[in-house]
Design a protein around this motif. Structure first.
Motif, mmCIF file in Angstrom:
data_model
loop_
_atom_site.group_PDB
_atom_site.id
_atom_site.type_symbol
_atom_site.label_atom_id
_atom_site.label_comp_id
_atom_site.label_asym_id
_atom_site.label_seq_id
_atom_site.Cartn_x
_atom_site.Cartn_y
_atom_site.Cartn_z
ATOM 1 N N PHE A 49 0.833 -1.203 0.000
ATOM 2 C CA PHE A 49 0.000 0.000 0.000
ATOM 3 C C PHE A 49 0.873 1.261 0.000
ATOM 4 O O PHE A 49 0.871 2.022 0.960
ATOM 5 C CB PHE A 49 -0.926 0.002 1.219
ATOM 6 N N ILE A 58 -0.443 4.824 1.092
ATOM 7 C CA ILE A 58 -1.773 4.628 1.678
ATOM 8 C C ILE A 58 -1.591 4.180 3.120
ATOM 9 O O ILE A 58 -0.781 3.285 3.411
ATOM 10 C CB ILE A 58 -2.580 3.570 0.898
ATOM 11 N N HIS A 110 -8.648 6.659 3.165
ATOM 12 C CA HIS A 110 -7.875 6.005 2.114
ATOM 13 C C HIS A 110 -8.530 4.703 1.653
ATOM 14 O O HIS A 110 -7.915 3.944 0.906
ATOM 15 C CB HIS A 110 -6.462 5.685 2.612
ATOM 16 N N ARG A 131 -10.933 3.821 -0.434
ATOM 17 C CA ARG A 131 -11.111 3.594 -1.874
ATOM 18 C C ARG A 131 -9.793 3.199 -2.529
ATOM 19 O O ARG A 131 -9.735 2.295 -3.363
ATOM 20 C CB ARG A 131 -11.664 4.850 -2.539
ATOM 21 N N ARG A 132 -8.729 3.886 -2.171
ATOM 22 C CA ARG A 132 -7.422 3.578 -2.762
ATOM 23 C C ARG A 132 -6.938 2.205 -2.329
ATOM 24 O O ARG A 132 -6.327 1.474 -3.123
ATOM 25 C CB ARG A 132 -6.417 4.659 -2.375
ATOM 26 N N ALA A 133 -7.216 1.845 -1.082
ATOM 27 C CA ALA A 133 -6.804 0.523 -0.602
ATOM 28 C C ALA A 133 -7.519 -0.587 -1.353
ATOM 29 O O ALA A 133 -6.922 -1.624 -1.682
ATOM 30 C CB ALA A 133 -7.070 0.412 0.899
ATOM 31 N N ARG A 143 -8.455 -0.625 -4.419
ATOM 32 C CA ARG A 143 -7.878 -0.792 -5.757
ATOM 33 C C ARG A 143 -6.567 -1.566 -5.734
ATOM 34 O O ARG A 143 -6.148 -2.111 -6.755
ATOM 35 C CB ARG A 143 -7.683 0.576 -6.414
ATOM 36 N N GLN A 144 -5.900 -1.625 -4.574
ATOM 37 C CA GLN A 144 -4.669 -2.394 -4.465
ATOM 38 C C GLN A 144 -4.948 -3.885 -4.273
ATOM 39 O O GLN A 144 -4.051 -4.713 -4.457
ATOM 40 C CB GLN A 144 -3.826 -1.884 -3.290
ATOM 41 N N ALA A 152 -11.886 -2.115 -8.736
ATOM 42 C CA ALA A 152 -13.032 -1.402 -8.188
ATOM 43 C C ALA A 152 -14.290 -1.765 -8.972
ATOM 44 O O ALA A 152 -14.250 -1.954 -10.191
ATOM 45 C CB ALA A 152 -12.791 0.105 -8.245
#
Length: 460
Positions: free
Chosen positions: A177, A180, A216, A218-220, A222-223, A227
């Protein structure tokens, strides 16, 4: 702890089953002898047949020296009266009531010491609706729970093809991450944690439990996986207490909602009570002819929220076949939920487990702020406040790696003051008043964790 439970219905049985496994002294009271019989047969607890609104019955059940009363009968009135008797006649130190009414929790003057003497309210309907709202907001998640007043979240996500987690050893996950504020706290394959075996590698289809600064999240996601399309259209099968609450809350947030209810009188009530833009349909979630006319393939999420497990399973399977993108079903029997989740049902929710998460923070010892059950109830995460100093506390003034947690349990994050969120590593120093998030892979470890956060007598 000596715990008195009033009510042997679905909630009461779940509470008894969960708490008796943690070596508590449990007594269950109910007017229905048939509901008490299987409890006494299968669990190491005591049952008392009678009306808990009678002082003599509460005395027989051991209210004189009970540490905690949990009133979870089906009627609010019974639970409120029992709490008042427990306080004024028996001076039971802590009293928790199940309350279905949406109005009563907003009236503390009625629930407090000058009223029914309720210390805390639990509401399965409120617990489940909050749980569902998060799953709709984050459609990629299998579970999402919050700590620190929503500032931290723990998400369970199925690892997707092409995820940076795929093919990594479980002891190499700290770097997935970048930029993030997040951390993988567990990886699960076929119901078993991989972390005790660091040589294993993560595979697509595994489930990752991720703790993340909610900003964070949403960004997590995607990792871990691709999505998904945001949700706008939701079909709810079942207009009972949970269904109407969820429909009302989602409608207020702008979702396009339809509700299917088989009882015509309940349909009329729903139509009168819900906002005008919510469409109420008379029928069943298993009625294929009805559903084919409702363009189920355009539905983002199907929620099966009746009180019948089999009905919820069948309606979910039908909705999936007709093209619903994601199906979520209430499943009361744990064995059903474990069997169905991840197959044709995307997420199986146990109302009992959602309620237990709400209840456990009042049962746990120490200054517990929040407790959530994870991994189908096998694991648990706690938010506990660290008090004292190095002399009076076993955690304050110590690095995380020096805290003697049971094997497999981990301090995964700290919340310090109003601003700072820290993803903990071995060198992180715990300070007094930190909100410490602890992950326990098994519930058997909880008593040892609780004892670590209890300050010595010198603190007082």
């Amino acid at each position: 702890m000596k715990i008195l439970i009033v009510g042997a219905g679905r909630v009461g049985v779940s509470v008894a089953e969960n708490l008796v496994s943690e070596r508590n002294d449990i007594t269950v009271v109910d007017l229905n002898a048939e509901q008490l019989a299987p409890l006494q047969e299968h669990f190491d607890l005591r049952v008392v047949h009678g009306d808990a609104c009678q002082v003599s019955v509460l005395r027989k059940a051991g209210a004189d020296d009970a540490d905690l009363l949990i009133a979870c009968a089906s009627l609010d009135a019974v639970n409120l009266v029992v709490c008042k008797l427990a306080r004024q006649v028996f001076n039971v130190p802590r009293r928790i009531a199940r309350v279905r009414s949406a109005e009563l929790p907003e009236m503390p003057e009625l629930l407090g010491e000058g009223g029914f003497c309720v210390d805390a309210v639990i509401s399965p309907e409120r617990s489940v609706s909050g749980y569902l709202n998060k799953l709709i907001e984050f459609p990629e998640a299998l579970q999402m729970v919050e700590f620190a007043n929503g500032r931290l979240s723990v998400m369970t996500l199925r690892v997707g093809e092409g995820s940076p987690l795929v093919a990594r050893r479980t002891d190499e996950l700290a770097s997935v991450f970048p930029g993030i504020n997040a951390r993988v706290i567990d990886v699960v394959r076929r119901g078993r944690s991989l972390l005790p075996r660091p040589e294993l590698r993560v595979a697509a289809g595994d489930e990752a439990l991720v703790i993340v600064d909610t900003q964070h999240a949403r960004r997590a996601v995607r990792q871990v996986r691709s999505a998904e399309k945001s949700v706008s259209r939701v079909m709810i099968a079942g207009g009972g207490n949970i269904g109407i609450r969820v429909a009302r809350e989602l409608a207020a947030e702008g979702y396009n909602i339809r509700v299917i209810e088989r009882d015509i009188k309940r349909c009329e009530y729903l139509a009168e009570t819900l906002p005008d833009h919510v469409l109420v349909l008379h029928g069943s979630g298993t009625d294929e002819d009805l559903l084919e006319g409702e363009s189920i393939e355009d539905m983002d999420t199907w929620l099966a929220l009746t009180s019948d497990d089999e009905d919820n399973i069948m309606s979910s399977l039908l909705a999936k076949r007709l093209g619903a993108r994601k199906v979520i079903a209430l499943i009361n029997r744990q064995a059903y939920g474990e069997l169905m989740q991840g197959s044709h049902i995307d997420v199986a929710i146990s109302p009992a487990q959602a309620t237990m998460s709400e209840l456990l923070r009042h049962v746990r010892r120490g200054d517990i702020v929040a407790v959530h059950r994870l991994r189908q109830g096998m694991a648990e995460a706690l938010e506990v406040i660290a008090h004292g100093d190095r002399r009076t506390s076993k955690v304050v003034g110590r690095r995380v790696e020096d805290v003697r947690l049971p094997r497999g349990a981990r301090i995964v994050a700290l919340v310090r003051g109003d601003e700072e969120i820290i993803m903990a590593d071995g060198d992180t120093l715990i300070e007094t008043d930190d909100h410490v998030i602890v992950f326990a892979p098994t519930r058997r470890q909880i008593p040892q964790i609780e004892s670590l956060f209890q300050v010595s007598a010198a603190f007082f």
